[in-house]
Motif scaffolding. Structure first.
Motif, PDB file in Angstrom:
ATOM      1  N   ILE A   1       0.914  -1.158  -0.395  1.00  0.00           N
ATOM      2  CA  ILE A   1       0.438  -0.408   0.084  1.00  0.00           C
ATOM      3  C   ILE A   1       0.564   1.636   0.093  1.00  0.00           C
ATOM      4  O   ILE A   1       2.071   1.173   0.427  1.00  0.00           O
ATOM      5  CB  ILE A   1      -1.254  -0.290   1.618  1.00  0.00           C
ATOM      6  CG1 ILE A   1      -2.025   1.002   0.880  1.00  0.00           C
ATOM      7  CG2 ILE A   1      -0.572  -0.082   2.597  1.00  0.00           C
ATOM      8  CD1 ILE A   1      -2.277   0.905   2.429  1.00  0.00           C
TER       9      ILE A   1
ATOM     10  N   GLU B   1      -0.172   6.361   3.731  1.00  0.00           N
ATOM     11  CA  GLU B   1      -0.503   6.344   5.407  1.00  0.00           C
ATOM     12  C   GLU B   1      -1.673   6.317   5.354  1.00  0.00           C
ATOM     13  O   GLU B   1      -2.860   6.161   5.355  1.00  0.00           O
ATOM     14  CB  GLU B   1      -0.221   7.654   5.997  1.00  0.00           C
ATOM     15  CG  GLU B   1       1.862   8.143   5.913  1.00  0.00           C
ATOM     16  CD  GLU B   1       2.282   7.047   6.433  1.00  0.00           C
ATOM     17  OE1 GLU B   1       1.834   6.491   7.662  1.00  0.00           O
ATOM     18  OE2 GLU B   1       3.416   6.563   5.885  1.00  0.00           O
ATOM     19  N   ILE B   2      -1.973   5.319   6.765  1.00  0.00           N
ATOM     20  CA  ILE B   2      -2.745   5.232   7.409  1.00  0.00           C
ATOM     21  C   ILE B   2      -3.661   5.789   8.417  1.00  0.00           C
ATOM     22  O   ILE B   2      -2.944   6.019   8.874  1.00  0.00           O
ATOM     23  CB  ILE B   2      -3.412   3.574   7.617  1.00  0.00           C
ATOM     24  CG1 ILE B   2      -3.825   2.403   6.228  1.00  0.00           C
ATOM     25  CG2 ILE B   2      -4.417   3.291   8.892  1.00  0.00           C
ATOM     26  CD1 ILE B   2      -3.233   1.130   6.869  1.00  0.00           C
TER      27      ILE B   2
ATOM     28  N   TYR C   1      -8.932   3.219  11.596  1.00  0.00           N
ATOM     29  CA  TYR C   1      -8.170   2.456  11.419  1.00  0.00           C
ATOM     30  C   TYR C   1      -8.968   1.394  11.852  1.00  0.00           C
ATOM     31  O   TYR C   1      -9.781   0.612  13.024  1.00  0.00           O
ATOM     32  CB  TYR C   1      -7.346   1.655  12.339  1.00  0.00           C
ATOM     33  CG  TYR C   1      -6.347   0.882  12.004  1.00  0.00           C
ATOM     34  CD1 TYR C   1      -5.489   0.747  11.344  1.00  0.00           C
ATOM     35  CD2 TYR C   1      -6.354   0.294  13.304  1.00  0.00           C
ATOM     36  CE1 TYR C   1      -5.088  -0.496  11.158  1.00  0.00           C
ATOM     37  CE2 TYR C   1      -5.495  -1.330  13.078  1.00  0.00           C
ATOM     38  CZ  TYR C   1      -4.434  -1.386  12.613  1.00  0.00           C
ATOM     39  OH  TYR C   1      -4.516  -2.513  11.980  1.00  0.00           O
TER      40      TYR C   1
ATOM     41  N   ASP D   1     -13.060  -2.406   2.775  1.00  0.00           N
ATOM     42  CA  ASP D   1     -12.137  -2.193   3.003  1.00  0.00           C
ATOM     43  C   ASP D   1     -11.895  -1.031   2.701  1.00  0.00           C
ATOM     44  O   ASP D   1     -11.689  -0.031   1.728  1.00  0.00           O
ATOM     45  CB  ASP D   1     -11.082  -2.427   1.001  1.00  0.00           C
ATOM     46  CG  ASP D   1      -9.971  -1.835   1.567  1.00  0.00           C
ATOM     47  OD1 ASP D   1      -8.871  -1.930   2.333  1.00  0.00           O
ATOM     48  OD2 ASP D   1      -8.971  -2.422   0.375  1.00  0.00           O
ATOM     49  N   LYS D   2     -11.124   0.069   4.045  1.00  0.00           N
ATOM     50  CA  LYS D   2     -11.180   1.188   4.556  1.00  0.00           C
ATOM     51  C   LYS D   2      -9.635   1.468   3.568  1.00  0.00           C
ATOM     52  O   LYS D   2      -9.605   2.412   3.963  1.00  0.00           O
ATOM     53  CB  LYS D   2     -11.266   1.303   5.720  1.00  0.00           C
ATOM     54  CG  LYS D   2     -12.321   1.167   6.359  1.00  0.00           C
ATOM     55  CD  LYS D   2     -12.883   1.825   7.869  1.00  0.00           C
ATOM     56  CE  LYS D   2     -13.945   1.684   8.267  1.00  0.00           C
ATOM     57  NZ  LYS D   2     -14.410   2.105   9.105  1.00  0.00           N
ATOM     58  N   THR D   3      -9.227   0.780   3.070  1.00  0.00           N
ATOM     59  CA  THR D   3      -7.555   1.850   2.826  1.00  0.00           C
ATOM     60  C   THR D   3      -7.716   1.789   1.248  1.00  0.00           C
ATOM     61  O   THR D   3      -7.250   2.534   0.685  1.00  0.00           O
ATOM     62  CB  THR D   3      -6.814   0.168   2.407  1.00  0.00           C
ATOM     63  OG1 THR D   3      -6.952  -0.721   2.117  1.00  0.00           O
ATOM     64  CG2 THR D   3      -6.234   0.085   4.371  1.00  0.00           C
ATOM     65  N   ASN D   4      -9.040   1.318   0.776  1.00  0.00           N
ATOM     66  CA  ASN D   4      -9.578   1.341  -0.893  1.00  0.00           C
ATOM     67  C   ASN D   4      -8.183   0.789  -1.839  1.00  0.00           C
ATOM     68  O   ASN D   4      -8.192   1.393  -3.152  1.00  0.00           O
ATOM     69  CB  ASN D   4      -9.961   3.103  -0.711  1.00  0.00           C
ATOM     70  CG  ASN D   4     -10.691   3.320  -0.347  1.00  0.00           C
ATOM     71  OD1 ASN D   4     -11.692   2.545  -0.214  1.00  0.00           O
ATOM     72  ND2 ASN D   4     -10.783   4.262   0.558  1.00  0.00           N
ATOM     73  N   SER D   5      -7.355   0.016  -1.411  1.00  0.00           N
ATOM     74  CA  SER D   5      -5.838  -0.165  -1.891  1.00  0.00           C
ATOM     75  C   SER D   5      -5.933  -1.968  -2.121  1.00  0.00           C
ATOM     76  O   SER D   5      -5.696  -2.339  -2.542  1.00  0.00           O
ATOM     77  CB  SER D   5      -4.557   0.336  -2.022  1.00  0.00           C
ATOM     78  OG  SER D   5      -4.036  -0.135  -2.319  1.00  0.00           O
TER      79      SER D   5
END
Length: 150
Positions: A74, A77-78, A83, A107-111
């Motif tokens: 990724i 930064e998260i 989180y 998926d909260k990272t969107n990646s």
């Protein structure tokens, strides 16, 4: 700056509204007594959500674990305020072992979820069975990661 996250745990489950059938890291699956079907909301096709034998990536679960562990990267930064370590994707493993109906469930990272789908799709799969009959099954892959353990 690219950061690679260490995957703490990967679970494979059959997606169900009622419960998830959790597999261990050793690829051992509890026996399911009955097979159930639902109409998939994405593809509008009838798929199994539980089966007597779950689908499995060729080479086994540990091979898929190692691939995800080494390849998931990724580039941002998260946001620690939002989180959430759980990322969930789902795929339909067809009777021919091919993947369809791939989707990111959470998926909260969107990646990371899209990367997980690409890795899952790169594997050949052994299809699910219900009472010795090969069936299409929706299958969920969940990872939990901790970016603080880099």
């Amino acid at each position: 700056m690219k950061k690679q996250f260490i995957i703490l745990l990967i679970l494979f489950c059959a997606q169900s509204r009622h419960a998830f059938c959790q597999l261990s890291l050793h690829g051992l699956s509890p026996q399911i007594q009955s097979c159930t079907t639902e109409t998939d909301s994405l593809t509008n096709k009838l798929v199994y959500v539980t089966a007597t034998v779950d689908p499995e990536p060729k080479g086994g679960i540990n091979v898929l674990l190692r691939k995800m562990s080494s390849d998931l990267i990724i580039d941002f930064e998260i946001d620690r305020r939002n989180y959430d370590p759980h990322i969930i994707v789902a795929v339909i493993v067809g009777i021919d072992g091919k993947i369809s109906g791939a989707r990111v469930v959470k998926d909260k990272t969107n990646s990371i979820g899209s990367q997980m789908l690409k890795i899952a799709e790169s594997f050949k799969w052994t299809p699910a069975k219900c009472d010795d009959k090969i069936v299409p099954m929706i299958y969920q892959i969940t990872i939990n990661y901790d970016p603080t353990d880099e």
